[in-house]
Motif scaffolding. Structure first.
Motif, PDB file in Angstrom:
ATOM      1  N   GLU A 192       0.864  -1.185   0.000  1.00 38.23           N
ATOM      2  CA  GLU A 192       0.000   0.000   0.000  1.00 38.23           C
ATOM      3  C   GLU A 192       0.896   1.230   0.000  1.00 38.23           C
TER       4      GLU A 192
ATOM      5  N   GLU B  63      -4.570   3.031  11.527  1.00 37.04           N
ATOM      6  CA  GLU B  63      -5.601   1.983  11.495  1.00 37.04           C
ATOM      7  C   GLU B  63      -5.926   1.492  10.085  1.00 37.04           C
ATOM      8  N   PRO B  64      -6.164   2.391   9.105  1.00 36.72           N
ATOM      9  CA  PRO B  64      -6.448   1.870   7.757  1.00 36.72           C
ATOM     10  C   PRO B  64      -5.259   1.146   7.127  1.00 36.72           C
TER      11      PRO B  64
ATOM     12  N   LYS C 271      -3.039  -0.644   8.879  1.00 41.47           N
ATOM     13  CA  LYS C 271      -3.043  -1.955   9.527  1.00 41.47           C
ATOM     14  C   LYS C 271      -4.088  -2.852   8.878  1.00 41.47           C
ATOM     15  N   ALA C 272      -5.234  -2.278   8.549  1.00 45.87           N
ATOM     16  CA  ALA C 272      -6.297  -3.052   7.892  1.00 45.87           C
ATOM     17  C   ALA C 272      -5.830  -3.540   6.520  1.00 45.87           C
ATOM     18  N   ALA C 273      -5.117  -2.695   5.782  1.00 44.10           N
ATOM     19  CA  ALA C 273      -4.597  -3.098   4.470  1.00 44.10           C
ATOM     20  C   ALA C 273      -3.621  -4.268   4.619  1.00 44.10           C
TER      21      ALA C 273
ATOM     22  N   ALA D 281      -3.586  -6.471   7.114  1.00 36.85           N
ATOM     23  CA  ALA D 281      -4.388  -7.637   7.505  1.00 36.85           C
ATOM     24  C   ALA D 281      -5.102  -8.219   6.281  1.00 36.85           C
ATOM     25  N   ASN D 282      -5.619  -7.357   5.412  1.00 40.01           N
ATOM     26  CA  ASN D 282      -6.293  -7.833   4.196  1.00 40.01           C
ATOM     27  C   ASN D 282      -5.330  -8.553   3.264  1.00 40.01           C
TER      28      ASN D 282
ATOM     29  N   MET E 293      -1.842  -9.211  12.359  1.00 40.67           N
ATOM     30  CA  MET E 293      -1.413  -7.983  13.021  1.00 40.67           C
ATOM     31  C   MET E 293      -1.265  -8.145  14.534  1.00 40.67           C
TER      32      MET E 293
END
Length: 159
Positions: free
Chosen positions: A95, A133-134, A136-138, A140-141, A146
């Motif tokens: 990302e 946070e976003p 970390k979400a990327a 995890a996706n 995480m």
């Protein structure tokens, strides 16, 4: 991805670290373009264990993988004491802020194996958790666990 826009300082905010940089403080990667060699000079610095801990420096050379069509596949060769590793180690840009290049999420190509690693980096040294946070979400996706990550403490310095 425009590799030239990736040059400069990147502060490691979150890591799934390797054995070498676990418990790092003030982690920073500096990317500098070497026009003569057409490579990126990568210098990773961090304090071990605390802000006052021993400063460690890791030198690498890097490049965008010659077959990477969109610039998301990179390679590095770390300095191993007397020379650079004679082969390239792959890593992936998961990302990136393609407009401002204010954040970058990079990792080993695999979430398993011998030494998986992940860095979430920003241009700003100190950022709020809400900014991360976003990102970390990327990660995890992309398959990263995480719960294995650690927040890399950052304290304002003159980078």
């Amino acid at each position: 991805i425009d590799p030239m826009k990736c040059m400069g300082d990147w502060f490691v905010q979150i890591a799934i670290p390797t054995a070498f940089d676990r418990n790092a403080h003030n982690g920073m990667e500096r990317y500098e373009w070497d026009e003569k060699r057409k490579r990126v000079k990568v210098t990773y610095t961090f304090n071990q264990g605390s802000f006052a801990g021993r400063k460690n420096t890791v030198y690498q050379v890097g490049r965008v993988h010659p077959k990477s069509e969109n610039g998301t596949e990179w390679q590095v060769a770390p300095w191993i004491g007397f020379c650079y590793l004679p082969s390239w180690l792959p890593y992936v840009v998961l990302e990136v802020d393609e407009e401002n290049y204010s954040y970058l999420v990079a990792s080993s190509p695999s979430t398993g194996g011998m030494a998986p690693w992940l860095y979430i980096m920003t241009r700003e040294q100190v950022v709020a958790d809400s900014v991360l946070e976003p990102l970390k979400a990327a990660a995890a996706n992309a398959g990263w666990d995480m719960s294995k990550s650690e927040r890399v403490p950052q304290q304002k310095t003159d980078a």
